[in-house]
Design an enzyme around this catalytic site. Structure first.
Site, mmCIF file in Angstrom:
data_model
loop_
_atom_site.group_PDB
_atom_site.id
_atom_site.type_symbol
_atom_site.label_atom_id
_atom_site.label_comp_id
_atom_site.label_asym_id
_atom_site.label_seq_id
_atom_site.Cartn_x
_atom_site.Cartn_y
_atom_site.Cartn_z
ATOM 1 C CD GLU A 1 -3.518 0.689 12.869
ATOM 2 O OE1 GLU A 1 -4.665 1.179 12.955
ATOM 3 O OE2 GLU A 1 -3.160 -0.053 11.935
ATOM 4 C CG HIS B 1 2.510 -1.174 12.629
ATOM 5 N ND1 HIS B 1 3.670 -1.885 12.412
ATOM 6 C CD2 HIS B 1 1.550 -1.834 11.947
ATOM 7 C CE1 HIS B 1 3.422 -2.931 11.643
ATOM 8 N NE2 HIS B 1 2.142 -2.920 11.346
ATOM 9 C CB SER C 1 3.593 -5.837 4.936
ATOM 10 O OG SER C 1 3.016 -4.877 5.798
ATOM 11 C CB SER D 1 0.926 -9.256 7.782
ATOM 12 O OG SER D 1 0.036 -8.397 7.105
ATOM 13 C CB SER D 2 -3.162 -7.163 11.437
ATOM 14 O OG SER D 2 -4.555 -7.033 11.610
ATOM 15 C CB CYS E 1 0.283 4.373 7.766
ATOM 16 S SG CYS E 1 -1.100 4.411 6.595
ATOM 17 C CB CYS F 1 -0.905 0.011 1.231
ATOM 18 S SG CYS F 1 -0.007 0.155 2.801
ATOM 19 C CB CYS G 1 -6.433 2.502 5.420
ATOM 20 S SG CYS G 1 -5.719 1.026 4.701
ATOM 21 C CG HIS H 1 -1.702 -4.688 15.112
ATOM 22 N ND1 HIS H 1 -1.287 -3.454 14.646
ATOM 23 C CD2 HIS H 1 -1.486 -5.558 14.095
ATOM 24 C CE1 HIS H 1 -0.852 -3.579 13.401
ATOM 25 N NE2 HIS H 1 -0.955 -4.852 13.051
#
Length: 282
Positions: free
Chosen positions: A127, A75, A263, A219-220, A97, A12, A191, A125
């Site tokens: 983030e 994050h 990612s 990776s979530s 981000c 992304c 997002c 997480h």
């Protein structure tokens, strides 16, 4: 065997920007040691490549001296940790981000205005931990509509979403919250890149025999893609690289769908596609 790659897959904007910034540091000749605060992105191939080329991932800022450069990962981090980085007089490259930065700003604003903060997401997480740090770590964090019992009946609250959760997850929680909070202000902060990847993967998973989701195990957003695809395609597999394709049974008349987390670099996606095309010729 037919191979179809989802319309939206891989890096992304935020991840691409962070990775490019990290590699830019390798070309600088200023003798300043560069570190990332935590793994830059949840992709072991990128993290290992950066490490081999001289950019180490650290968890404790006390382990580095002032004459250092620190990259804040996509994050994001807490407000308190950001202040400590400045106090330590480090050169800071903030690669949070933009979508995550938006969530941080919302949380800070409404917390300062007396609202209780609710975050829909995974409390473990990075983030979510970072966002919570912009409301003095007072947020109520819920991952699904099944653990709503931790939310009291507030007079007023502000709810935001971890940027990588599913739309379904958000809507289920929001529906219940509207009955528990007298004055609820909600911000759907999933997002745009996440939405596009999830929709494209969901559509593709309906028409294939096997669905391959490429991305790091941590990776979530990759894990969410896998769950979405599994609903429509029972033979859904998550892999990190082409080497793991050997664990999957393919047939010549199969249609293979491919998607990838935000990612996942393009070259890894291409490697998987090329490997499948090779198998097609066997």
């Amino acid at each position: 065997m037919k191979v179809i790659v989802a319309n939206h897959a891989g890096f992304c904007f935020g991840v691409k920007r962070a990775v490019e910034k990290a590699y830019e540091q390798l070309n600088k000749k200023d003798n300043i040691k560069t570190y990332t605060l935590g793994e830059l992105i949840h992709n072991p191939h990128v993290v290992n490549d950066l490490y081999e080329k001289g950019i180490k991932s650290i968890e404790d800022i006390n382990s580095i001296n002032e004459n250092s450069r620190i990259i804040i990962r996509t994050h994001g981090i807490s407000e308190d940790l950001y202040s400590k980085l400045k106090e330590k007089n480090l050169e800071i490259e903030d690669m949070t981000c933009p979508f995550v930065k938006k969530v941080q700003n919302i949380v800070k604003k409404y917390y300062n205005n007396g609202y209780n903060i609710i975050i829909v997401g995974d409390e473990k997480h990075p983030e979510v931990r970072g966002v919570n740090g912009w409301c003095n770590n007072t947020a109520y964090i819920i991952n699904s509509s099944e653990n709503m019992e931790i939310i009291p009946k507030f007079n007023k609250a502000c709810v935001v979403a971890q940027t990588t959760i599913t739309q379904e997850q958000w809507e289920k929680v929001l529906k219940i919250l509207k009955n528990k909070v007298k004055e609820l202000i909600s911000f759907n902060t999933i997002c745009d890149a996440t939405n596009k990847r999830q929709k494209a993967a969901e559509e593709l998973s309906h028409i294939v025999d096997i669905m391959i989701v490429i991305g790091g195990k941590k990776s979530s957003n990759t894990q969410k893609l896998k769950k979405i695809c599994e609903k429509n395609c029972k033979k859904t597999y998550q892999i990190e690289s082409k080497e793991e394709l050997n664990l999957i049974l393919f047939k010549k008349d199969y249609t293979i769908g491919i998607t990838a987390g935000a990612s996942t670099p393009g070259y890894i996606i291409n490697d998987v596609v090329n490997e499948l095309m090779y198998k097609k010729g066997e």
